[in-house]
Scaffold this active site. Structure first.
Site, short mmCIF file in Angstrom:
data_model
loop_
_atom_site.label_atom_id
_atom_site.label_comp_id
_atom_site.label_asym_id
_atom_site.label_seq_id
_atom_site.Cartn_x
_atom_site.Cartn_y
_atom_site.Cartn_z
N GLU A 41 -12.28 3.52 -1.41
CA GLU A 41 -11.51 4.45 -2.22
C GLU A 41 -11.27 3.90 -3.63
O GLU A 41 -11.46 4.62 -4.61
CB GLU A 41 -10.17 4.71 -1.51
CG GLU A 41 -9.29 5.75 -2.19
CD GLU A 41 -7.89 5.79 -1.57
OE1 GLU A 41 -7.75 5.64 -0.34
OE2 GLU A 41 -6.93 5.97 -2.35
N ASP A 43 0.87 -1.18 0.00
CA ASP A 43 0.00 0.00 0.00
C ASP A 43 0.90 1.23 0.00
O ASP A 43 1.86 1.32 0.77
CB ASP A 43 -0.91 -0.02 1.24
CG ASP A 43 -2.03 1.01 1.13
OD1 ASP A 43 -1.73 2.22 0.92
OD2 ASP A 43 -3.20 0.63 1.25
N ILE A 44 0.58 2.18 -0.86
CA ILE A 44 1.43 3.37 -1.03
C ILE A 44 1.31 4.33 0.17
O ILE A 44 2.17 5.16 0.39
CB ILE A 44 1.11 4.07 -2.38
CG1 ILE A 44 2.31 4.84 -2.90
CG2 ILE A 44 -0.13 4.93 -2.30
CD1 ILE A 44 3.45 4.01 -3.36
N HIS A 94 -6.62 -5.74 2.73
CA HIS A 94 -5.49 -5.10 3.39
C HIS A 94 -4.89 -6.09 4.39
O HIS A 94 -5.64 -6.69 5.19
CB HIS A 94 -5.95 -3.88 4.21
CG HIS A 94 -6.46 -2.72 3.41
ND1 HIS A 94 -5.68 -1.61 3.13
CD2 HIS A 94 -7.67 -2.47 2.88
CE1 HIS A 94 -6.40 -0.74 2.44
NE2 HIS A 94 -7.62 -1.22 2.28
N HIS A 125 -10.05 -5.68 -2.82
CA HIS A 125 -8.72 -5.89 -2.24
C HIS A 125 -8.82 -6.20 -0.76
O HIS A 125 -9.73 -5.77 -0.08
CB HIS A 125 -7.80 -4.69 -2.47
CG HIS A 125 -8.38 -3.36 -2.08
ND1 HIS A 125 -9.27 -2.67 -2.87
CD2 HIS A 125 -8.23 -2.61 -0.97
CE1 HIS A 125 -9.62 -1.54 -2.28
NE2 HIS A 125 -9.01 -1.48 -1.11
P1 5GP Z 1 -9.82 1.38 0.28
O1 5GP Z 1 -10.38 1.36 -1.11
O2 5GP Z 1 -9.67 0.00 0.87
O3 5GP Z 1 -10.58 2.31 1.20
O4 5GP Z 1 -8.35 1.99 0.20
C1 5GP Z 1 -7.55 1.82 -0.94
C2 5GP Z 1 -6.10 1.68 -0.51
O5 5GP Z 1 -5.34 1.66 -1.71
C3 5GP Z 1 -5.57 2.83 0.35
O6 5GP Z 1 -4.98 2.30 1.52
C4 5GP Z 1 -4.56 3.52 -0.56
O7 5GP Z 1 -3.41 3.98 0.14
C5 5GP Z 1 -4.19 2.45 -1.54
N1 5GP Z 1 -3.85 2.97 -2.87
C6 5GP Z 1 -4.59 3.84 -3.60
N2 5GP Z 1 -4.00 4.09 -4.78
C7 5GP Z 1 -2.86 3.36 -4.78
C8 5GP Z 1 -1.81 3.21 -5.73
O8 5GP Z 1 -1.81 3.80 -6.82
N3 5GP Z 1 -0.80 2.38 -5.41
C9 5GP Z 1 -0.78 1.71 -4.22
N4 5GP Z 1 0.26 0.90 -3.99
N5 5GP Z 1 -1.73 1.82 -3.30
C10 5GP Z 1 -2.77 2.66 -3.57
#
Ligand code: 5GP
Length: 133
Positions: free
Chosen positions: A88, A29-30, A95, A93
């Site tokens: 987001e 995760d970035i 985590h 996915h």
């Molecule tokens: P969620 O959709 O589970 O709420 O969060 C999406 C996760 O993806 C976040 O923790 C965010 O930091 C990560 N994320 C979003 N865009 C990117 C990306 O381009 N590269 C990486 N490695 N992680 C990402």
């Protein structure tokens, strides 16, 4: 339109890869909650985790288990926590986050700022503890 995660799988957007097989891809995760925070995704583009088939969820969980074991060895912790949010990025996915306490799973926590050298080192370290297929 392809999701950002599909672009990562296709290599169109760079990522710090941890593991991969035919169906799944794991990368850092970035915006990590902790060193070793990894995302596991299906290569098939599905938004909502619970829209994956039973077989996909089962296989993805087995893949994530291997990654979680490697994370725990690379970054000793009490347990590796698992969470599914997906608010987001509309590409299912999991985590995986090394936990020293329950608070480490709070997604409202400030995220770590790591250099690309640190990300490379973390990804390599986790990969080195994965079983060879
Ligand atoms: P969620 O959709 O589970 O709420 O969060 C999406 C996760 O993806 C976040 O923790 C965010 O930091 C990560 N994320 C979003 N865009 C990117 C990306 O381009 N590269 C990486 N490695 N992680 C990402």
């Amino acid at each position: 339109m392809a999701t950002i995660f599909s672009k990562i799988v296709a290599g169109e957007i760079p990522s710090y890869k941890v593991a991969e097989n035919d169906a799944f891809y794991a990368f850092l995760d970035i915006n990590p909650l902790a060193k070793g925070h990894t995302l596991v995704i299906p290569k098939r583009e599905v938004d909502y985790f619970f829209d994956l088939t039973d077989e996909e969820i089962a296989a993805m969980q087995v893949f994530a288990k291997k990654v979680a074991c490697a994370i725990k060895t690379a970054f000793p912790c009490i347990k590796v926590g698992q969470a599914v949010l997906g608010l987001e990025v509309p590409h299912a996915h999991i985590h995986l986050v090394p936990m020293q306490s329950e608070r480490d799973m709070l997604f409202t926590n400030p995220k770590l700022k790591l250099t690309s050298e640190e990300f490379v080192e973390i990804a390599q370290k986790i990969s080195s503890y994965l079983p060879t297929e």
